[in-house]
Design a protein around this motif. Structure first.
Motif, PDB file in Angstrom:
ATOM      1  N   ALA A 186       7.183   6.839   1.089  1.00  0.00           N
ATOM      2  CA  ALA A 186       6.336   5.850   0.420  1.00  0.00           C
ATOM      3  C   ALA A 186       5.918   4.745   1.395  1.00  0.00           C
ATOM      4  O   ALA A 186       6.752   4.235   2.154  1.00  0.00           O
ATOM      5  N   PRO A 187       4.639   4.373   1.405  1.00  0.00           N
ATOM      6  CA  PRO A 187       4.140   3.333   2.320  1.00  0.00           C
ATOM      7  C   PRO A 187       4.500   1.933   1.812  1.00  0.00           C
ATOM      8  O   PRO A 187       3.646   1.149   1.400  1.00  0.00           O
ATOM      9  N   LEU A 188       5.794   1.616   1.834  1.00  0.00           N
ATOM     10  CA  LEU A 188       6.288   0.385   1.219  1.00  0.00           C
ATOM     11  C   LEU A 188       5.695  -0.869   1.853  1.00  0.00           C
ATOM     12  O   LEU A 188       5.376  -1.835   1.155  1.00  0.00           O
ATOM     13  N   ARG A 189       5.573  -0.871   3.185  1.00  0.00           N
ATOM     14  CA  ARG A 189       5.027  -2.068   3.833  1.00  0.00           C
ATOM     15  C   ARG A 189       3.612  -2.339   3.355  1.00  0.00           C
ATOM     16  O   ARG A 189       3.242  -3.496   3.073  1.00  0.00           O
ATOM     17  N   ASP A 190       2.819  -1.299   3.225  1.00  0.00           N
ATOM     18  CA  ASP A 190       1.441  -1.475   2.785  1.00  0.00           C
ATOM     19  C   ASP A 190       1.396  -1.882   1.311  1.00  0.00           C
ATOM     20  O   ASP A 190       0.564  -2.710   0.912  1.00  0.00           O
ATOM     21  N   MET A 191       2.272  -1.316   0.494  1.00  0.00           N
ATOM     22  CA  MET A 191       2.302  -1.678  -0.917  1.00  0.00           C
ATOM     23  C   MET A 191       2.696  -3.137  -1.103  1.00  0.00           C
ATOM     24  O   MET A 191       2.129  -3.850  -1.937  1.00  0.00           O
ATOM     25  N   ARG A 192       3.663  -3.608  -0.328  1.00  0.00           N
ATOM     26  CA  ARG A 192       4.053  -5.016  -0.414  1.00  0.00           C
ATOM     27  C   ARG A 192       2.920  -5.928   0.047  1.00  0.00           C
ATOM     28  O   ARG A 192       2.717  -7.007  -0.522  1.00  0.00           O
ATOM     29  N   PHE A 193       2.208  -5.514   1.071  1.00  0.00           N
ATOM     30  CA  PHE A 193       1.068  -6.288   1.561  1.00  0.00           C
ATOM     31  C   PHE A 193       0.042  -6.494   0.443  1.00  0.00           C
ATOM     32  O   PHE A 193      -0.421  -7.611   0.198  1.00  0.00           O
ATOM     33  N   VAL A 194      -0.293  -5.422  -0.234  1.00  0.00           N
ATOM     34  CA  VAL A 194      -1.282  -5.501  -1.313  1.00  0.00           C
ATOM     35  C   VAL A 194      -0.756  -6.329  -2.483  1.00  0.00           C
ATOM     36  O   VAL A 194      -1.429  -7.227  -2.995  1.00  0.00           O
ATOM     37  N   LEU A 195       0.465  -6.043  -2.888  1.00  0.00           N
ATOM     38  CA  LEU A 195       1.033  -6.671  -4.076  1.00  0.00           C
ATOM     39  C   LEU A 195       1.313  -8.158  -3.869  1.00  0.00           C
ATOM     40  O   LEU A 195       0.931  -9.004  -4.688  1.00  0.00           O
ATOM     41  N   HIS A 196       1.974  -8.482  -2.767  1.00  0.00           N
ATOM     42  CA  HIS A 196       2.432  -9.852  -2.544  1.00  0.00           C
ATOM     43  C   HIS A 196       1.433 -10.729  -1.794  1.00  0.00           C
ATOM     44  O   HIS A 196       1.264 -11.907  -2.127  1.00  0.00           O
ATOM     45  N   GLU A 197       0.781 -10.162  -0.787  1.00  0.00           N
ATOM     46  CA  GLU A 197      -0.042 -10.986   0.092  1.00  0.00           C
ATOM     47  C   GLU A 197      -1.513 -11.044  -0.332  1.00  0.00           C
ATOM     48  O   GLU A 197      -2.120 -12.112  -0.329  1.00  0.00           O
ATOM     49  N   VAL A 198      -2.076  -9.900  -0.676  1.00  0.00           N
ATOM     50  CA  VAL A 198      -3.497  -9.876  -1.029  1.00  0.00           C
ATOM     51  C   VAL A 198      -3.715 -10.408  -2.443  1.00  0.00           C
ATOM     52  O   VAL A 198      -4.592 -11.251  -2.677  1.00  0.00           O
ATOM     53  N   PHE A 199      -2.916  -9.956  -3.408  1.00  0.00           N
ATOM     54  CA  PHE A 199      -3.131 -10.338  -4.805  1.00  0.00           C
ATOM     55  C   PHE A 199      -2.098 -11.333  -5.334  1.00  0.00           C
ATOM     56  O   PHE A 199      -2.226 -11.784  -6.464  1.00  0.00           O
ATOM     57  N   ASP A 200      -1.096 -11.653  -4.528  1.00  0.00           N
ATOM     58  CA  ASP A 200      -0.089 -12.648  -4.905  1.00  0.00           C
ATOM     59  C   ASP A 200       0.401 -12.423  -6.337  1.00  0.00           C
ATOM     60  O   ASP A 200       0.437 -13.337  -7.167  1.00  0.00           O
TER      61      ASP A 200
END
Length: 590
Positions: free
Chosen positions: A6-20
C-alpha cells in the motif's frame, strides 16, 4: 509472483497535507471524538497489512480457480473463507458504518483509501464486502427501525453479507421494464417472485446469511420506473430473537463465466415467492436503491485506481530490473551488458502516465470523500446542501474517469512488460481483465456520461458546475503556483463548452449523447488539474522537508500539465464537431 504494498506515504500526503482531513473531522461533531490523524494512520497501517499480506497472495490463485457452482451451491476459491474470517474479525466491513448499529463510523475520506488498498490487493475479494457496505448504507438510510436493528449489526460484523438485485435479462439500464413482482401478505411481509442476473455475491460460502436488496413491482404499481419498490429479502429467514430460521425461497440458478474477476461469484438469482420486507415507501424504491448505487459507483471507480496502482507497482519493479539496449544518451549501467528499460523515453512515458493518472485519481477520490463527509456530517445546512450537490455532480465523473484511465494504466503496465505482460505468471494480464468490468457494471461509463451532462449539467442549467468552478477559480486566484494559469485556462474551456452544449441541446437533444463521453473525459482532466495544482502547491511549500518525495510530486505534476492535460484540446474539437457526423449513415449502412 506480483506483490502489493500500500502506498501509505502518498495516502498520508493526500489525506493530511493536501486536504487536511483531520482538521475537517475535528470540526464535525459526529467525527470529532472518534477519529484524528493518529487514529487514521493506525487504521491505514493495519489495512496495509491486511491487504498486502492476507488478500493479495490470493489474487492469482483465486483467478485461476475461480468461484464454482454446483447444484445451487457456490464455493469461493481456496483460502478465501479463511481470509474472509480474519478480515471480518478486524471489523473492516463496518469501517464507515453507523456506530448505532455496530459500525465503526469512520469518515469516507479515510474509507476511500482503504477501498483502494482492497481493490489493489484483489478485486474479486473486495467485491464481497463492497456490496455489503453499500447494502448497509441503503438499509440505514431508508429501512424501518425494526429492519435496521435486525439486519445491520450482523452485516457490519461481516457474519451476514449483502447483494444488490436490479438487473433482469431483458432490463438493464431501463429498470422500468423489470418484471419481478411483490405480493403483499397479511403479516405485512411480501412474496417476491422473479429472476435477476449479474448479481455480485448473490451466493457464496463466506457468510451464514446474504441479505438481498431487490427491486420489484407491487400489483397496483404505476408503469415504468415510478412503479418500482425496494425489498429486503434474506437468503435465510431470521427469527424474532435474531437467530437464523428456515431457508427462504431464494436460489442461485448459475454463475457467469467471465473475462475477469473470476473469484467473484456473479449469479443468476431466482426468487420463487420469497419472503421480503419493504424498504422505504411503496413505488419509491429506485430512489432508495440509488443510495446504494451511488456508493457502489464511487467504490467501483476506486477499483480502477486500485488496479492501476497494482499495475504501476509491478511495472516499476520490472522496468528497474529488465535489461534491454542502451539509453539514447549513452550507457547508464556501465557494468552490465545493457541498461534497465526504465531509461528509455517510451517506458518513462508509460510509467509517468500511470503515476500521474493514479495519483490524480487518488487525490480526487479523497476530495469526493470529503464532500460526502460534509454532506453527511456537517451541521451547517448550506454547507451540507452544497456538498451534496457536488457529490451528485462528481460521482459519474469519478466512476467513469477513474475506470477509463484505470484500464489505460493497466494496459500501459502490461505493455512495459512486453511479451511477459501477456503471460499469466507476471500478473499484468489479470489486472487488465479484472479492471475491464469496472467500465461496465454499476451503470456503464456511457450512462455515467449521459448522467453527468444530461442530468447534472443541462437539467439544472449548470448550477452545480458553477459551484465547482467557483471553488477551482478561487483556489487558482489565491495560489501563485506555476499551474494557476493552466488551471484557469482549462476551467474556462470546460465552462465555455458547457455553455455551448446547453445552447446546442435546446435545438437538438441528440447533442447531449453525442458529446457526453468526451465531455466527461474533459471534465475529468480539469478535475485532475485542480487536485494536481493543490498537490503541487503543498509540495512546493514543503520541499525542503523531504526533497526526494516532494520533488517527485512536482515532477509528476509537470508531466501531467505538459503531457496529459493537453488531451483536452482534441476532446474539445471532437465535442464541437456536433452530433451530425454520428448520423451520416442509415442503420442499414453500418
Amino acid at each position: 509472483m506480483p506483490e502489493y504494498n500500500a502506498p501509505l506515504r502518498d495516502m498520508r500526503f493526500v489525506l493530511h497535507e493536501v486536504f487536511d482531513a483531520p482538521t475537517l473531522w475535528a470540526r464535525l461533531p459526529a467525527l470529532a471524538g472518534s477519529v484524528d490523524a493518529e487514529t487514521a494512520d493506525a487504521i491505514l497501517e493495519e489495512a496495509a497489512k491486511v491487504t498486502g499480506q492476507l488478500i493479495a497472495p490470493l489474487n492469482r490463485s483465486g483467478d485461476e480457480e475461480g468461484a464454482q457452482w454446483q447444484d445451487g451451491v457456490v464455493t469461493t476459491p481456496t483460502g478465501f473463507r479463511e481470509a474472509y474470517a480474519t478480515y471480518v474479525q478486524g471489523g473492516w466491513v463496518g469501517l464507515s458504518g453507523n456506530p448505532e448499529y455496530g459500525g465503526m463510523g469512520m469518515p469516507k475520506t479515510l474509507a476511500v483509501a482503504f477501498e483502494e488498498m482492497l481493490y489493489s490487493a484483489g478485486s474479486s475479494f473486495a467485491l464481497y464486502s463492497a456490496l455489503s457496505s453499500g447494502a448497509c448504507l441503503a438499509i440505514d438510510a431508508h429501512a424501518s427501525e425494526e429492519l435496521k436493528q435486525t439486519y445491520l449489526p450482523p452485516m457490519y460484523e461481516g457474519r451476514w453479507a449483502g447483494s444488490m438485485c436490479l438487473t433482469e435479462a431483458h432490463a438493464g439500464t431501463d429498470l422500468g421494464l423489470i418484471r419481478t413482482r411483490a405480493e403483499p401478505q397479511a403479516d405485512g411481509s411480501y412474496k417476491v417472485t422473479g429472476s435477476k442476473i449479474f448479481i455480485t455475491g448473490g451466493e457464496q460460502d463466506l457468510t451464514e446469511n446474504i441479505i438481498h436488496l431487490v427491486l420489484a413491482k407491487l400489483p397496483d404499481a404505476p408503469a415504468g420506473s415510478k412503479g418500482i419498490s425496494l425489498f429486503l429479502v434474506p437468503k435465510v429467514l431470521v427469527n424474532a430473537d435474531g437467530s437464523l430460521g428456515a431457508r427462504n425461497a431464494v436460489s442461485c440458478g448459475s454463475i457467469e463465466h467471465k473475462m475477469g474477476i473470476k473469484a467473484s461469484a456473479t449469479c443468476v438469482m431466482n426468487f420463487d415467492g420469497a419472503t421480503g420486507y419493504l424498504i422505504g415507501e411503496p413505488n419509491k424504491g429506485l430512489a432508495a436503491m440509488f443510495t446504494m448505487m451511488n456508493y457502489e459507483r464511487l467504490s467501483i471507480g476506486i477499483q480502477g485506481i486500485g488496479c492501476a496502482e497494482a499495475s504501476y507497482q509491478n511495472a516499476v519493479r520490472y522496468a528497474r530490473e529488465r535489461l534491454q539496449s542502451r539509453a539514447p544518451t549513452g550507457p547508464v549501467a556501465q557494468d552490465k551488458a545493457a541498461d534497465p528499460i526504465i531509461v528509455h523515453p517510451d517506458v518513462r512515458r508509460m510509467l509517468l502516465t500511470m503515476k500521474a493518472l493514479t495519483e490524480g485519481g487518488r487525490a480526487f477520490a479523497c476530495y469526493v470523500g470529503q464532500q460526502l463527509d460534509l454532506a453527511k456530517f456537517s451541521e451547517d445546512d448550506e454547507e451540507r446542501k452544497a456538498a451534496a450537490s457536488l457529490v451528485a455532480l462528481l460521482t459519474p465523473v469519478a466512476k467513469a474517469f477513474f475506470t477509463d484511465t484505470g484500464l489505460e494504466s493497466c494496459v500501459h503496465g502490461q505493455q512495459v512488460f512486453g511479451g511477459h505482460g501477456y503471460i499469466r505468471e507476471w500478473g499484468q494480464e489479470q489486472l487488465v481483465r479484472d479492471v475491464r468490468i469496472a467500465q461496465i457494471y454499476e451503470g456503464t461509463n456511457g450512462i455515467q456520461a449521459l448522467d453527468l451532462l444530461g442530468r447534472k449539467v443541462v437539467a439544472d442549467g449548470g448550477a452545480a458546475l458553477r459551484r465547482f468552478a467557483a471553488e477551482v477559480r478561487s483556489f487558482a486566484q489565491q495560489h501563485e503556483s506555476a499551474y494557476a494559469g493552466e488551471l484557469l485556462a482549462e476551467l474556462e474551456r470546460l465552462e465555455s463548452l458547457s455553455g455551448w452544449l446547453l445552447e446546442q441541446a435546446r435545438g437538438n437533444p441528440a447533442e447531449i449523447g453525442a458529446a457526453s463521453v468526451e465531455y466527461l473525459h474533459l471534465f475529468g482532466y480539469v478535475a485532475y488539474a485542480y487536485v494536481w495544482a493543490r498537490m503541487a502547491a503543498v509540495a512546493q511549500a514543503r520541499r525542503s522537508e523531504d526533497e526526494a518525495f516532494y520533488a517527485g510530486k512536482l515532477a509528476t505534476a509537470e508531466f501531467f500539465f505538459r503531457r496529459l492535460l493537453p488531451r483536452t484540446l482534441s476532446l474539445e474539437a471532437s465535442i464541437r464537431a456536433s452530433a451530425a457526423p454520428l448520423y451520416g449513415l442509415d442503420a442499414e449502412q453500418f
